[in-house]
Write a protein that holds these residues in place. Structure first.
Motif, PDB file in Angstrom:
ATOM      1  N   LYS A   1     -26.055  22.672  12.482  1.00 55.44           N
ATOM      2  CA  LYS A   1     -27.189  22.001  13.136  1.00 55.44           C
ATOM      3  C   LYS A   1     -28.487  22.788  12.984  1.00 55.44           C
ATOM      4  N   GLY A   2     -28.411  23.897  12.272  1.00 54.62           N
ATOM      5  CA  GLY A   2     -29.591  24.748  12.117  1.00 54.62           C
ATOM      6  C   GLY A   2     -29.767  25.737  13.250  1.00 54.62           C
ATOM      7  N   ASN A   3     -28.787  25.783  14.145  1.00 51.92           N
ATOM      8  CA  ASN A   3     -28.844  26.650  15.324  1.00 51.92           C
ATOM      9  C   ASN A   3     -28.278  28.036  15.019  1.00 51.92           C
ATOM     10  N   LEU A   4     -28.613  28.992  15.866  1.00 51.28           N
ATOM     11  CA  LEU A   4     -28.021  30.321  15.778  1.00 51.28           C
ATOM     12  C   LEU A   4     -26.645  30.244  16.444  1.00 51.28           C
ATOM     13  N   GLN A   5     -25.599  30.458  15.658  1.00 51.82           N
ATOM     14  CA  GLN A   5     -24.238  30.295  16.197  1.00 51.82           C
ATOM     15  C   GLN A   5     -23.995  31.245  17.367  1.00 51.82           C
ATOM     16  N   GLU A   6     -23.331  30.702  18.389  1.00 54.48           N
ATOM     17  CA  GLU A   6     -22.930  31.528  19.534  1.00 54.48           C
ATOM     18  C   GLU A   6     -21.553  32.143  19.298  1.00 54.48           C
ATOM     19  N   TRP A   7     -20.751  31.451  18.482  1.00 55.60           N
ATOM     20  CA  TRP A   7     -19.365  31.865  18.274  1.00 55.60           C
ATOM     21  C   TRP A   7     -19.179  32.350  16.834  1.00 55.60           C
TER      22      TRP A   7
END
Length: 797
Positions: free
Chosen positions: A588-594
């Motif tokens: 999604k273009g997000n900074l992965q949390e996991w």
């Protein structure tokens, strides 16, 4: 003594000239609920003023009054033996088993911060009160109440003095002999009230709260009386009238003026001293402070109090330009503001209030401001009113350095030192790491460092998190880089930073690719949804863990270079830093949390711990890491702006670090959104994250971290800095097109004063506290300056 007051803007409204304040909270009625009350404090003693006409209720607190006694850090000596099994389950991708096994790394829960007592001043007035006004003046930390009954004007003035460790209340009437009242006290804790030598005494003891399965140190079991003792002494000084006493009250009849002196103390004597057998003589201490203050005049006590308070408060002034907002009571101002109206001075008032709260609640070494700061009214407070160290405790101190309150950082810094003592045991017994120290999700006045969860009864999503030491160690560097206090860094700070880094080195393990990760890992209070639909918290290589370790290693390396010591250890950190599992950008273009590109179980979750490197860390930025900054922005957009009070405070800082002033300002306005008191029954209640009528942050319920985070964010919108540069107005919103600020601090030991108009910097003055050079940056223009110690330079832009 020269007094400096913050700007009061005069505006015209409905044909009348209205003086609208940026430093006074005021109301037309007494407080009915805690969230409407006005609070005072000297960093140890707290008072919550309701200002009633027939009964003035005042809650009393002492920041050292907690349940419990020194923690047995060795409560679970073989917990670490479960780690190989957890790691094996994770290696086999059996997350359900890992989640269950992770519970075996849990210890006791924290103790709780307690209310000391309630004081009531009862007045036999039967007439109706008119012209009522209740206020708190942030410029001098004094609260006042005034009203008229049957043609007589009654006034009260309250303050809590740090130099004299006393609360003073002055009561007056403007007609001779019309002042009558009596005082009574009680406590929710085990206590006894009596009157001796015209002094009202409340003596009691805090409870011991043992968790099932928690092994108490045997020497404490031998003590008959356990727990922290406390005392309150109340004495009246009159100029006329007659002092009255009973078995449980003191009062006055037919007076015109009277002073009430309130002294409190506890037997707390340090995190590692038993308060029952090794405690302070709280009665003698309270009596000493009472007698010392009683011998001074009201005017002298007030003068000393104001001078002491203003040496902190007056360091910073903020002006955001012209306002057309009317002068209204604070609760009405909030309601008007919630409708989208302009009120720049309310925005300044909230900023000033955050600084006021830190001055008032953070002046006791080893005992930082807790979840409720200093002002807890509950026997069982929300979240035990403890130190929640996966964001909330740290957020309390984001404003300490940049808003020029560096000395008030010391209660936290000295608390970190206490944590490192118990944390050495925690590192070995819970995590099998023999070097350094560790701390977990919660702590208390006893510097408890173990992971919580009542020995396997709680959810790992919040209970199993060992990264507090890594996060807290960055506060040590912040204190150094703002103050340039190399002596502190060498003697106290660096050993603590090194200990936190040593634990992280010992906790890291290689993943299948050879990168270093943490295992087990959680991301504070959040849960993932794996590809097979399992919802859990335990995994390996969580982004938040690695972000905090990056920051911890980076700052420890820098500290080693400053002090020119520990070259071999520095090399170990540099090598480990280069091998850390890198950030990942999700689909999604997000900074992965996991570690994997999994969905969040709650996509709009209040925590945004994976963005730690953007803020409060600094290894992600639009300039240094544009891809990661853009992914951080996408993460915030997915989460949305609607969240709890403290989370809004964090997100405003994050948007500021992304240099998006308008988005930061939008959320700042939302942080100031009016929220009804918790107990208030209304047809259309206003709930959610925001601000209560008394400007307290609404999580909800009340948590003080949102106040502190919001104030820090205003400073972050105006000035951002690192060791080498100072960015001026990096996230200035359109709404603040003109203004000025004085006293904001920047890293490198600099203090900034500047003016801007039409969003363009006009003039900046830089003071160097210790001498040094830096780059001033505004838009794309850079000016390099070098200053001697104490030198101030004006730069025209």
């Amino acid at each position: 003594m020269k007094k400096i007051y913050l700007v009061c803007v005069i505006s015209i409204f409905c044909g009348k000239i209205m003086a609208q304040s940026s430093h006074v909270l005021w109301y037309k009625q007494p407080a009915e609920f805690f969230e409407e009350s006005l609070v005072l404090g000297n960093g140890k003693m707290g008072a919550t003023i309701f200002g009633g006409v027939t009964t003035d209720k005042i809650y009393l607190n002492d920041i050292t009054l907690w349940s419990g006694e020194p923690v047995n850090a060795n409560m679970s000596p073989e917990a670490y033996k479960n780690i190989p099994d957890i790691r094996e389950a994770l290696k086999n991708e059996d997350y359900k088993l890992a989640e269950e096994l992770n519970k075996k790394l849990q210890g006791k829960n924290s103790e709780r911060y307690l209310p000391l007592g309630t004081m009531e001043i009862n007045f036999p007035n039967s007439g109706k009160a008119t012209n009522y006004r209740r206020e708190l003046d942030l410029s001098n930390a004094i609260s006042k109440v005034s009203y008229e009954i049957d043609g007589v004007t009654f006034t009260r003035e309250y303050f809590v003095s740090a130099p004299n460790q006393i609360m003073i209340i002055k009561l007056t009437s403007n007609k001779k002999g019309t002042l009558n009242f009596d005082i009574k006290q009680d406590s929710q804790l085990q206590s006894k009230v009596e009157v001796k030598d015209n002094v009202l005494l409340l003596n009691g003891r805090a409870p011991i709260n043992e968790n099932a399965g928690y092994r108490v140190v045997s020497e404490y079991l031998e003590i008959k009386e356990r727990g922290t003792r406390f005392t309150t002494l109340t004495k009246i000084k009159n100029t006329d009238g007659t002092i009255t006493i009973s078995n449980s009250t003191v009062g006055i009849k037919n007076a015109t003026e009277a002073l009430i002196y309130v002294s409190v103390a506890t037997s707390f004597n340090g995190f590692d001293k038993n308060p029952a057998s090794e405690g302070v003589d709280e009665k003698a201490l309270a009596e000493k402070n009472l007698n010392k203050a009683y011998s001074k005049s009201f005017n002298k006590l007030k003068e000393i109090h104001i001078a002491d308070y203003q040496k902190f408060f007056n360091r910073v002034t903020l002006d955001l330009g012209k306002t057309t907002a009317p002068d209204l009571p604070t609760d009405e101002r909030l309601l008007r503001y919630a409708d989208g109206k302009e009120d720049k001075n309310l925005e300044i008032l909230y900023f000033n209030f955050g600084r006021y709260l830190l001055i008032s609640s953070s002046r006791t070494l080893g005992v930082p401001a807790n979840l409720q700061g200093l002002w807890n009214p509950h026997f069982f407070p929300p979240w035990s009113s403890n130190y929640t160290m996966n964001i909330n405790l740290e957020e309390n101190y984001w404003l300490a350095e940049n808003t020029n309150l560096s000395e008030l950082h010391q209660p936290l810094l000295s608390f970190i030192k206490n944590l490192s003592v118990t944390g050495k045991v925690t590192a070995k017994t819970f995590y099998g790491v023999n070097e350094g120290w560790a701390a977990a999700h919660n702590s208390d006045i006893w510097a408890m460092s173990n992971p919580v969860g009542q020995f396997g009864k709680e959810d790992p999503m919040w209970a199993c998190w060992p990264m507090a030491g890594a996060w807290l160690s960055t506060h040590i560097w912040e204190h150094y880089i703002f103050t340039q206090d190399e002596k502190y860094l060498k003697e106290e700070g660096y050993p603590l930073m090194k200990g936190a880094a040593e634990f992280c080195l010992g906790w890291l393990v290689p993943d299948k690719k050879g990168n270093l990760i943490t295992s087990p890992s959680t991301s504070p209070e959040n849960q993932y949804k794996s590809t097979d639909g399992f919802v859990g918290a335990t995994l390996y290589g969580g982004t938040a863990d690695l972000a905090m370790i990056r920051e911890c290693f980076d700052k420890t390396i820098k500290a080693s270079k400053v002090l020119n010591i520990d070259t071999d250890f520095k090399k170990k950190l540099e090598e480990a830093l280069s091998k850390l599992h890198p950030y990942q950008i999700g689909k999604k273009g997000n900074l992965q949390e996991w570690y994997f590109d999994w969905e969040d179980n709650d996509p709009k979750h209040r925590h945004q711990s994976q963005l730690f490197g953007l803020f409060p860390g600094d290894h992600i930025s639009p300039l240094k890491t544009p891809d990661l900054a853009e992914a951080s922005k996408k993460t915030l957009e997915i989460k949305g702006d609607e969240t709890t009070g403290w989370s809004k405070g964090w997100r405003i800082n994050l948007w500021a670090r992304l240099w998006d002033g308008n988005r930061a300002y939008k959320m700042y306005r939302e942080l100031l959104r009016y929220v009804d008191p918790d107990g208030k029954k209304t047809e259309n209640p206003r709930r959610g994250g925001g601000t209560y009528p008394n400007l307290f942050d609404a999580h909800p319920p009340f948590q003080i971290d949102g106040n502190f985070g919001g104030t820090a964010a205003v400073a972050e919108m105006l000035v951002q800095s690192d060791e080498n540069e100072i960015r001026l107005l990096p996230a200035l919103p359109d709404a603040w097109e003109m203004g000025s600020v004085k006293g904001i601090c920047a890293r490198g030991g600099f203090e900034i004063e500047m003016e801007w108009s039409n969003k363009v910097l006009q003039k900046v003055s830089v003071l160097s506290k210790n001498g040094g050079k830096t780059k001033l940056i505004f838009n794309k223009k850079i000016k390099e300056i070098t200053l001697k110690k104490g030198e101030q330079k004006v730069v025209l832009w």
